[in-house]
Design an enzyme around this catalytic site. Structure first.
Site, PDB file in Angstrom:
ATOM      1  N   ASP A   1       0.873  -1.172   0.000  1.00 44.24           N
ATOM      2  CA  ASP A   1       0.000   0.000   0.000  1.00 44.24           C
ATOM      3  C   ASP A   1       0.917   1.231   0.000  1.00 44.24           C
ATOM      4  O   ASP A   1       2.155   1.132   0.068  1.00 44.24           O
ATOM      5  CB  ASP A   1      -0.950  -0.013   1.201  1.00 44.24           C
TER       6      ASP A   1
HETATM    7  C1  NOJ Z   1      -4.080   3.836   0.076  1.00 49.56           C
HETATM    8  C2  NOJ Z   1      -5.250   2.904   0.273  1.00 49.56           C
HETATM    9  O1  NOJ Z   1      -5.119   2.254   1.499  1.00 49.56           O
HETATM   10  C3  NOJ Z   1      -5.393   1.876  -0.820  1.00 49.56           C
HETATM   11  O2  NOJ Z   1      -6.609   1.198  -0.633  1.00 49.56           O
HETATM   12  C4  NOJ Z   1      -5.309   2.501  -2.170  1.00 49.56           C
HETATM   13  O3  NOJ Z   1      -5.460   1.518  -3.172  1.00 49.56           O
HETATM   14  C5  NOJ Z   1      -3.976   3.209  -2.313  1.00 49.56           C
HETATM   15  N1  NOJ Z   1      -3.873   4.249  -1.291  1.00 49.56           N
HETATM   16  C6  NOJ Z   1      -3.771   3.825  -3.694  1.00 49.56           C
HETATM   17  O4  NOJ Z   1      -4.592   4.906  -3.876  1.00 49.56           O
END
Ligand code: NOJ
Length: 785
Positions: A306
């Protein structure tokens, strides 16, 4: 170059629910299909791909290899705390393998051209984005879609999202989100399928098959990404990014099955979670990534972090510095670094210091290149960036119609005293509340490239269109929904509107960004002055109906006690206003059921239906004693239980019958009920099957969902619904963590929600051991410096 079409994903396991009743065996077993595949090398089904990638990798420098592991955001969208300003420069320098938050045929083509024409090897970029519940045409938020209990509808939503997004140059979506959550304080509960393992696993498969279609190479499909791996939904105190700590049994039984279901469905990528799990953050967790995902489950796609979660290993207190963080992550099996630039900054140096091996880097590069190959990007890097297709696909009439249909299916009728709903077109309406005419709110959080300013149909617009020129709608916003709203100056106008109307229709709940990432709350009531206005309106003595919009269960006790009707519509999407009008006027009979328990009080959290009994179980109202597992100041019971939802018609269930009272290890028994629509209009009912294992080597939940079927019946019509039960449906992780169905007594409940007492019993004759779980000591994973 020649391209051989990849069809492995096309032959993923059959989806268990497409033909009607969903049954358990296919989705709950987290341990099956163990293949010894800790590394990815030759794909025997695709020797041409293997040869192509071998030849390409032989030409790559370490810097070019590490570049393939680097995923950077464009400056088009901001989905995390920091951004890389010079991402275009870095693409040109061959230091970026994938880009997210960039879309449209033109923009992706422009960036792709840089990668293909201006870098030494011309390796195409992979474009990812958070296409969660629609791309341009926005469907209900994921929790709302789950309330449909309709895997086919959920699959359709993902299919359309993929068709739109892939036409705008995207190859990859960061979905489905699979985090089970039993804590509505956590804002991200809106992004998943609720509290239940079985329902979440069924819908996880539906979404993967919707996004990826049956051919990943097709230009109208998207590579899916199972996230956030794992156990993120149990963040302590419902606070986002907080730690999780749980038993192995809880992990394997509750939090892993939806992820395993997506591996079985052929998902091509996984995203690690932000949280610390039992002392090891998910992004450095060998046990989760190497041992379970890649080895035990044989996952052959790639694993992305993430947003900056390798960097976050430092503040977590696991890594001494970013270099150590990179070492921990690659050692744990993380293939791609989202936005942190830690791999590109530190892996070459770690390699020269002998702290990581080239083989580790090659493994990660190979997994990513394989996916680019399977998507056809080496054949034609621009094949998804097609302006004509973009014009044809986006906001197509049939997509908008599908969004309206899925929205209607997602609404849950929570209360309907004196049949206040459906409304009749002759009644005049006072439409009141901050959510009545707000386009921005209709599409909820994570709405990707959805237009939130002009396209969404508000409830006011939907009603006006439904009622036409004769509409008697008196509208007033009336109240504010920000946490710090105290101004009541709008009340007078709302009360005046209400006085003129036959029915008061309230559109209230949470503002769209009060759920989603970084949107936890400690109170779950109506923010701002909304409830105060409801109290004033109640004094008029008119019928009052609440159209509730929120991304989580809320504590709405006063509304439940005082209003005549409540319809939960989540955030319904681009066509939300039309869909709500369809239901309010009975053009569609509501059929949604709650995928998550609604508490009465925040103090009851975590609250969920499949809890344990305790040694001092709660007693029904009126029979409470002291020294029981209960609260002094509240009932234990939720406001609305899991699986609950009303219809404009009524249904009656016959008693449960079983084909036998004895189940043999290899056999199966059939549980049946006859469902009758006893009302005077057609409707749909979700028939739910729960099983209780009365005693075990470890205690078992009071009941667990093991099957459901959504049944449509005309007025007075009946249908017999059958579920087959096998030993595998009864299995759990026993005292020694073996996945086992233990001999003994079982109760079967079939009914309208998780509180049904319509019950029969049978006996499993002998114990059946299905698999052993992989439980390793996490200390084996630690990289010391
Ligand atoms: C953080 C989020 O937790 C995740 O779900 C998301 O896909 C990513 N950012 C990318 O935007």
């Amino acid at each position: 170059m020649t391209f051989i079409k990849y069809s492995k994903i096309a032959c993923a396991v059959a989806f268990a629910c497409t033909l009607g009743a969903c049954n358990l065996a296919a989705v709950s077993d987290t341990t099956t299909d163990a293949r010894q595949a800790p590394t990815v090398s030759a794909d025997k089904q695709n020797p041409a791909m293997d040869q192509f990638i071998n030849e390409l990798m032989a030409k790559m420098t370490i810097e070019e290899k590490v570049g393939q592991l680097n995923l950077l955001s464009s400056d088009w969208d901001k989905t995390g705390p920091s951004m890389s300003a010079d991402y275009q420069q870095q693409i040109k320098a061959g230091k970026v393998g994938s880009v997210f938050n960039a879309y449209t045929a033109d923009f992706t083509r422009t960036l792709q051209k840089v990668a293909v024409e201006q870098t030494r090897l011309g390796i195409p970029l992979l474009f990812g984005y958070d296409v969660i519940h629609g791309h341009r045409t926005i469907f209900p938020i994921s929790l709302g879609e789950a309330a449909s209990w309709d895997p086919a509808a959920v699959k359709t939503s993902a299919r359309i999202a993929a068709a739109e997004a892939s036409a705008e140059g995207l190859h990859w979506t960061f979905a489905p989100m699979l985090d089970i959550s039993r804590d509505p304080r956590w804002g991200r509960i809106s992004e998943g399928s609720g509290e239940d393992v079985f329902l979440s696993s069924v819908l996880a498969k539906a979404r993967v098959l919707g996004f990826q279609g049956d051919d990943l190479y097709a230009t109208d499909t998207l590579l899916a990404c199972a996230k956030h791996y794992a156990a993120y939904g149990q963040s302590q105190a419902g606070r986002d990014y907080h730690s999780t700590d749980m038993s192995e049994r809880e992990l394997w039984e509750t939090y892993l099955p939806p992820f395993k279901a997506t591996v079985d469905a052929g998902v091509g990528s996984f995203m690690t979670a932000f949280n610390d799990l039992n002392g090891v953050p998910a992004t450095a967790n060998n046990y989760l990534i190497q041992d379970i995902l890649k080895q035990r489950w044989g996952f052959d796609g790639f694993v992305v972090t993430d947003y900056t979660s390798i960097n976050e290993l430092v503040p977590h207190g696991l890594a001494e510095d970013l270099s150590h963080a990179a070492q921990l992550a690659i050692n744990a099996g993380v293939d791609m670094d989202m936005q942190g630039s830690v791999y590109s900054d530190y892996l070459p140096e770690l390699l020269s210091q002998g702290k990581v091996t080239e083989q580790q880097i090659d493994q990660a590069v190979r997994r990513i290149l394989q996916m680019k190959y399977k998507l056809g990007l080496f054949e034609d890097p621009y094949r998804y960036s097609d302006n004509t297709r973009q014009q044809q696909q986006v906001y197509k009439a049939e997509y908008l119609e599908a969004a309206r249909d899925v929205a209607r299916k997602s609404f849950v009728l929570l209360k309907n005293d004196n049949k206040v709903l459906p409304l009749n077109a002759g009644q005049s309406i006072a439409l009141i509340g901050p959510l009545a005419d707000s386009k921005t709110d209709m599409i909820g959080s994570w709405s990707a490239a959805g237009d939130r300013y002009t396209k969404p149909v508000t409830l006011r617009e939907g009603l006006q269109q439904r009622l036409g020129a004769d509409a008697k709608i008196y509208y007033a916003k009336g109240a504010g929904y920000e946490f710090n709203d105290t101004d009541q100056s709008g009340f007078a106008k709302a009360i005046a509107a209400a006085k003129k109307a036959d029915v008061i229709l309230l559109a209230m709940g949470e503002k769209w960004d009060m759920t989603g990432e970084a949107a936890s709350r400690v109170e779950l009531g109506f923010p701002g002055t909304q409830e105060a206005l409801m109290h004033e309106l109640k004094k008029l003595g008119k019928p009052m109906v609440l159209v509730l919009m929120s991304g989580r269960p809320m504590t709405i006790n006063w509304a439940n006690d005082n209003l005549d009707g409540i319809l939960h519509t989540w955030y319904a999407g681009t066509q939300g206003g039309h869909a709500i009008a369809d239901v309010l006027y009975g053009d569609y009979n509501p059929s949604g059921k709650l995928p998550v328990t609604f508490p009465r009080h925040v103090g009851q959290i975590p609250i969920y239906y499949n809890m344990k009994s305790t040694g001092r179980p709660y007693e029904p109202a009126g029979q409470e004693q002291k020294y029981r597992s209960r609260y002094l100041d509240s009932s234990n019971l939720p406001l609305y239980p899991f699986g609950y939802g009303l219809s404009y018609t009524s249904f009656a269930y016959s008693a449960v019958t079983l084909s036998s009272a004895q189940l043999s290890p290899e056999g199966e028994i059939t549980a049946s009920v006859t469902l009758t629509n006893t009302g005077d209009r057609a409707g749909e009912e979700v028939v739910q099957l729960y099983i209780q294992d009365k005693t075990g080597s470890v205690t078992r939940p009071v009941r667990e969902l093991k099957g459901f079927e959504k049944v449509q019946l005309g007025a007075k019509e009946s249908k017999t619904v059958q579920f087959s039960i096998k030993a595998a449906d009864l299995a759990f992780y026993d005292l020694n963590m073996n996945y086992t169905a233990e001999a003994g007594e079982f109760n079967v409940f079939i009914g309208t929600d998780s509180t049904t007492i319509n019950q029969a019993s049978f006996r499993l004759a002998d114990t059946v051991k299905l698999h052993s779980a992989l439980v390793l000591k996490q200390s084996q994973s630690r990289v010391t410096r």
